[in-house]
Design an enzyme around this catalytic site. Structure first.
Site, PDB file in Angstrom:
ATOM      1  N   GLU A 128       0.885  -1.232   0.041  1.00  0.00           N
ATOM      2  CA  GLU A 128      -0.129   0.105   0.157  1.00  0.00           C
ATOM      3  C   GLU A 128       0.801   1.239   0.038  1.00  0.00           C
ATOM      4  O   GLU A 128       0.536   2.280   0.819  1.00  0.00           O
ATOM      5  CB  GLU A 128      -1.045   0.022   1.099  1.00  0.00           C
ATOM      6  CG  GLU A 128      -2.011  -1.045   1.159  1.00  0.00           C
ATOM      7  CD  GLU A 128      -3.229  -0.986   1.836  1.00  0.00           C
ATOM      8  OE1 GLU A 128      -3.302   0.113   2.773  1.00  0.00           O
ATOM      9  OE2 GLU A 128      -4.101  -1.560   1.903  1.00  0.00           O
ATOM     10  N   GLU A 133      -5.414  -8.569   0.481  1.00  0.00           N
ATOM     11  CA  GLU A 133      -6.180  -8.084   1.703  1.00  0.00           C
ATOM     12  C   GLU A 133      -7.470  -8.005   1.211  1.00  0.00           C
ATOM     13  O   GLU A 133      -7.873  -7.424   0.256  1.00  0.00           O
ATOM     14  CB  GLU A 133      -5.613  -6.901   2.350  1.00  0.00           C
ATOM     15  CG  GLU A 133      -4.279  -7.125   3.048  1.00  0.00           C
ATOM     16  CD  GLU A 133      -3.934  -5.861   3.554  1.00  0.00           C
ATOM     17  OE1 GLU A 133      -4.772  -4.885   4.304  1.00  0.00           O
ATOM     18  OE2 GLU A 133      -2.703  -5.776   3.759  1.00  0.00           O
TER      19      GLU A 133
HETATM   20  C1  BGP Z   1      -4.634  -2.257   5.057  1.00  0.00           C
HETATM   21  C2  BGP Z   1      -3.327  -2.289   5.860  1.00  0.00           C
HETATM   22  C3  BGP Z   1      -3.335  -3.296   6.820  1.00  0.00           C
HETATM   23  C4  BGP Z   1      -4.430  -3.549   7.546  1.00  0.00           C
HETATM   24  C5  BGP Z   1      -5.894  -3.079   6.801  1.00  0.00           C
HETATM   25  C6  BGP Z   1      -6.825  -2.806   7.624  1.00  0.00           C
HETATM   26  O1  BGP Z   1      -4.567  -0.630   4.576  1.00  0.00           O
HETATM   27  O2  BGP Z   1      -2.374  -2.791   4.421  1.00  0.00           O
HETATM   28  O3  BGP Z   1      -1.952  -3.257   7.387  1.00  0.00           O
HETATM   29  O4  BGP Z   1      -4.262  -3.179   8.996  1.00  0.00           O
HETATM   30  O5  BGP Z   1      -5.434  -2.186   5.987  1.00  0.00           O
HETATM   31  O6  BGP Z   1      -6.667  -1.528   8.225  1.00  0.00           O
HETATM   32  P1  BGP Z   1      -7.026  -1.058   9.661  1.00  0.00           P
HETATM   33  O7  BGP Z   1      -5.907  -1.967  10.343  1.00  0.00           O
HETATM   34  O8  BGP Z   1      -6.690   0.311   9.737  1.00  0.00           O
HETATM   35  O9  BGP Z   1      -8.453  -1.397  10.066  1.00  0.00           O
END
Ligand code: BGP
Length: 469
Positions: A165, A368
């Site tokens: 990301e 993800e």
């Molecule tokens: C993405 C990231 C992750 C993860 C996920 C969920 O942006 O790559 O590292 O954490 O989002 O987001 P959050 O943890 O802010 O809920």
């Protein structure tokens, strides 16, 4: 387009799950690990730090055994740069190499394919002190780190992801905790950092192909379809602008080695254009990914901006605020929101898969996708996360429809394989198939508990996506 009959998932489809080092490992300063920017960042009040996280560093064997029990074909995790190079470069930390050797062996022992993210938000703090990604030397440090990973783990790792990301670090780095608070003129500086990361990524792809001819490597941005708030032509144009700035800037560069024209025009108008040194464009053009990995949680909706709103380009990964004169974040009246304000849009997932494939014609892997929720641990170690099952089922269905549309998808690794600490909303925002028994500040016994979604996903995998009920 309706399909009378859906195409089945490909035979060797990589069903799995994802984590990142700093969010799951803990052991933040053990065995010679150096501090990362995340270790040194300030955490929002009321949320835990990342010092212990899910303690995966000490419990990885138990965790991998649970992933194997679910039937994982792949496990996507990241390597902490600061375990390998505590100072970002210089001396290799043998203990760090040892840990990932053991982890990779354990994963493979269970017949699971390791998918390695080289860098997931946790830049070594020692590099940040020298300017971080604003300093071109970080490109060399990253390349050197990649070489070390390819040398040590390349005999067992076939899939590599360059940077997780990158687009979110540029657009929402403050929320995530990756932005140096001392940056002067942060937006301009961030787009210079962005350029350096793009060059670093290109070098990593070229190096991987040179050192490991059988391995595959690709970028891993967060890509989502952008809807216009209405059919008003100005709204459509705003959506087009935002798609270029948020999505295509990153993938056009990774795949074609050129700056997207709309994104570049935006950078010119704002005075954010980076300095490009002689040779940079050649490096960018000569590197090619083998696939595109991407993270998808929800779509985004934007409207035209009249330039007068009092908003700024912040929010978080999925809360779009806007940028005066360029686009204005809007909510989509057709979508429900999760407990954290992120909209839920499975159909947008199909659209996103179609859009990416249509533009680049490279195989896709979803690294993800998932639902952050506050789970309840009920008596008898029961976690009834039916909402998560519903979320994932709807997304898997749409992924299969995209496959039926002719999109080439070879894997699905939802977030997250096991509970871990969210980027900025603590451990209470859970995503895993496996519950980790701890609270924000009470570490309890950290024991692992299978959620309802664990049993459901196991059956999805064993039926190769045929049984989603
Ligand atoms: C993405 C990231 C992750 C993860 C996920 C969920 O942006 O790559 O590292 O954490 O989002 O987001 P959050 O943890 O802010 O809920």
């Amino acid at each position: 387009m309706k399909h009378e009959q859906r195409k089945p998932f490909p035979k060797d489809f990589l069903w799995g799950g994802s984590t990142s080092a700093y969010q799951v490992e803990g052991a933040w300063n053990e065995d010679g690990k150096g501090p990362s920017v995340i270790d040194m960042a300030k955490y929002p009040e009321g949320t835990t730090d990342f010092k212990v996280a899910s303690d995966h560093y000490h419990r990885y064997k138990e965790d991998i055994a649970l992933f194997a029990e679910m039937g994982f074909k792949a496990y996507r995790f990241s390597i902490a740069w600061t375990r390998i190079y505590p100072n970002g470069d210089g001396e290799v930390n043998r203990k760090g190499i040892e840990f990932y050797n053991n982890l990779i062996n354990e994963i493979r022992k269970h017949g699971i394919e390791p998918i390695v993210t080289i860098y997931h938000f946790d830049l070594p703090f020692a590099l940040q002190e020298k300017g971080g990604w604003s300093n071109r030397e970080t490109i060399d440090a990253y390349e050197n780190y990649c070489r070390t990973l390819f040398e040590h783990f390349g005999d067992r790792v076939k899939y590599w992801l360059t940077i997780n990301e990158q687009n979110m670090m540029i657009l929402h780095g403050e929320a995530i905790g990756t932005v140096d608070p001392n940056l002067k003129n942060p937006k301009k500086a961030l787009y210079q950092q962005n350029h350096h990361m793009l060059v670093a990524q290109a070098k990593a792809m070229a190096l991987c192909h040179q050192m490991l001819p059988d391995a595959k490597i690709g970028p891993a941005p967060n890509i989502v379809t952008i809807y216009p708030a209405s059919s008003k032509p100005e709204d459509v144009l705003a959506a087009n602008n935002y798609a270029a700035i948020r999505n295509w800037l990153y993938l056009d560069m990774a795949v074609y080695g050129r700056y997207n024209n709309i994104a570049w025009t935006y950078l010119e108008q704002k005075g954010y254009t980076p300095t490009i040194l002689e040779g940079d464009m050649e490096i960018l053009q000569n590197a090619k990914p083998d696939f595109i990995a991407f993270n998808y949680y929800t779509s985004q909706t934007v409207a035209a901006s009249d330039g007068k709103e009092d908003v700024n380009h912040t929010g978080d990964q999925h809360i779009t605020v806007g940028e005066p004169g360029v686009y204005k974040g809007a909510s989509n009246p057709h979508l429900k929101k999760n407990e954290f304000g992120w909209e839920i849009d499975p159909v947008g997932f199909r659209t996103t898969l179609r859009e990416i494939y249509d533009r680049y014609h490279l195989p896709l892997i979803v690294t993800e996708n998932g639902l952050g929720a506050i789970d309840q641990l009920e008596e008898g170690d029961v976690i009834n996360d039916t909402y998560r099952i519903e979320f994932l089922r709807n997304h898997i269905e749409q992924m299969q429809l995209a496959i039926s549309d002719g999109v080439e998808v070879f894997g699905f690794c939802p977030w997250s394989a096991i509970d871990l600490v969210s980027t900025h909303q603590g451990i209470s925002k859970r995503y895993g198939f496996i519950y980790v028994n701890r609270d924000e500040f009470d570490l309890k016994d950290l024991r692992r508990i299978r959620k309802q979604s664990f049993y459901w996903y196991k059956q999805v995998i064993s039926s190769n996506g045929a049984n989603l009920d």
